[in-house]
Write an enzyme that holds these catalytic residues in place. Structure first.
Site, PDB file in Angstrom:
ATOM      1  N   HIS A  48       3.555   9.480  -8.644  1.00 51.36           N
ATOM      2  CA  HIS A  48       3.635  10.787  -9.302  1.00 51.36           C
ATOM      3  C   HIS A  48       4.896  10.835 -10.152  1.00 51.36           C
ATOM      4  O   HIS A  48       6.003  10.849  -9.617  1.00 51.36           O
ATOM      5  CB  HIS A  48       3.661  11.883  -8.231  1.00 51.36           C
ATOM      6  N   GLU A  75      -0.267  10.175 -11.016  1.00 49.95           N
ATOM      7  CA  GLU A  75      -0.272  11.613 -10.746  1.00 49.95           C
ATOM      8  C   GLU A  75       0.675  12.310 -11.708  1.00 49.95           C
ATOM      9  O   GLU A  75       1.779  11.830 -11.960  1.00 49.95           O
ATOM     10  CB  GLU A  75       0.154  11.905  -9.303  1.00 49.95           C
ATOM     11  N   THR A 105       7.090  19.307  -2.226  1.00 50.85           N
ATOM     12  CA  THR A 105       5.928  18.470  -2.483  1.00 50.85           C
ATOM     13  C   THR A 105       4.866  19.363  -3.112  1.00 50.85           C
ATOM     14  O   THR A 105       5.038  20.575  -3.188  1.00 50.85           O
ATOM     15  CB  THR A 105       5.405  17.824  -1.175  1.00 50.85           C
ATOM     16  N   HIS A 199      -3.371  14.393   0.968  1.00 49.43           N
ATOM     17  CA  HIS A 199      -2.227  15.270   1.225  1.00 49.43           C
ATOM     18  C   HIS A 199      -2.128  15.553   2.721  1.00 49.43           C
ATOM     19  O   HIS A 199      -2.979  16.209   3.299  1.00 49.43           O
ATOM     20  CB  HIS A 199      -2.269  16.591   0.457  1.00 49.43           C
ATOM     21  N   GLY A 200      -1.059  15.033   3.320  1.00 47.96           N
ATOM     22  CA  GLY A 200      -0.770  15.286   4.722  1.00 47.96           C
ATOM     23  C   GLY A 200      -1.545  14.447   5.710  1.00 47.96           C
ATOM     24  O   GLY A 200      -1.438  14.660   6.924  1.00 47.96           O
ATOM     25  N   GLY A 221       0.518   8.831   1.282  1.00 45.18           N
ATOM     26  CA  GLY A 221       1.847   8.319   0.992  1.00 45.18           C
ATOM     27  C   GLY A 221       2.888   8.627   2.034  1.00 45.18           C
ATOM     28  O   GLY A 221       3.338   7.742   2.759  1.00 45.18           O
ATOM     29  N   PHE A 222       3.284   9.894   2.155  1.00 44.27           N
ATOM     30  CA  PHE A 222       4.462  10.252   2.937  1.00 44.27           C
ATOM     31  C   PHE A 222       4.382   9.771   4.382  1.00 44.27           C
ATOM     32  O   PHE A 222       5.333   9.177   4.904  1.00 44.27           O
ATOM     33  CB  PHE A 222       4.685  11.767   2.902  1.00 44.27           C
TER      34      PHE A 222
END
Length: 254
Positions: A48, A75, A105, A199-200, A221-222
């Site tokens: 991103h 992104e 985020t 996401h998440g 990712g995270f």
């Protein structure tokens, strides 16, 4: 047996760059992380480029496009400047996301209905350039239908509210959010959209959502970067791939 298509794993390397930027310099190198993720089984790399350049930088995108062997998913916010940069980089795909400077985020899905006048031309430009566009949206029928109307090839369903509810132990909210995702994935596929999600997600939620046969790609990712601190990035990618495969096997057997 149902026909569930293969499920791709896109590894988001933004937070390798976050760690690098905390001290400046070149270490750790996001490109090296991309190589390691691909070697371990990632099907693509997501990065991103935010307007404030808080993690990924312009040079990172150029290097990723030039050197990785798998597709690059860029992104970005749908601003004139980012569209110009993306058309120059020529990634395999772009994912258009909402962006606010004060957020830690990406906090919500793109308002495709409210921004159709600007998003339509952007999608058309990317389509003309041979760059696949996905729209990062909540599993909301109006947003999904507008994405199809604007001829976006794909959407990425925002799974954050569902994942947060599970983490918080709110079973009722988690079930409500899951039903939205379930219905949204089916609606999107019936509208001719390719369906991604992200996401998440962690190992457990990735396994669960992989059971939905309409979904063909997860971008994560995270959580993976956090796990990699303890077991290494390669092992994290392999474990995530295994979780996804377990979920997809249930879809195929259904």
């Amino acid at each position: 047996m149902s026909k569930a298509p293969p499920l791709r794993l896109g590894v988001n390397i933004d937070h390798i760059a976050t760690l690098r930027n905390a001290r400046g310099g070149r270490h750790p190198d996001p490109l090296r992380a991309a190589f390691a993720a691909i070697e371990a089984g990632a099907d693509g790399i997501t990065a991103h480029l935010r307007e404030d350049r808080r993690h990924i930088r312009d040079a990172d995108m150029q290097r990723l496009k030039a050197e990785i062997s798998k597709p690059l998913n860029f992104e970005m916010a749908a601003t004139d400047d980012m569209i110009r940069i993306a058309l120059g980089v020529k990634p395999h795909a772009v994912c258009l996301v909402p962006e606010r400077r004060e957020e830690l985020t990406t906090e919500g899905g793109l308002d495709v209905v409210g921004q159709q006048a600007s998003l339509g031309p952007a999608i058309a430009r990317f389509n003309d350039a041979g760059i696949r566009t996905s729209l990062f949206i909540a599993a909301d029928p109006a947003q999904i239908e507008m994405a199809a109307k604007l001829k976006a090839p794909a959407i990425e369903i925002h799974t954050g509210a569902w994942c947060d509810a599970i983490t918080d132990g709110d079973a009722a909210k988690a079930n409500t959010e899951w039903q939205r995702i379930f219905a949204g994935a089916a609606l999107a596929r019936s509208a001719g959209l390719e369906v991604h999600a992200g996401h998440g997600l962690d190992y457990a939620t990735a396994e669960t959502i992989s059971e939905l046969p309409q979904i063909v790609e997860l971008n994560i990712g995270f959580y993976m970067i956090g796990e990699a601190l303890f077991v290494g990035l390669g092992e994290t990618v392999r474990a995530m791939r295994a979780a996804m495969d377990r979920g997809r096997a249930k879809a195929i057997a259904a």
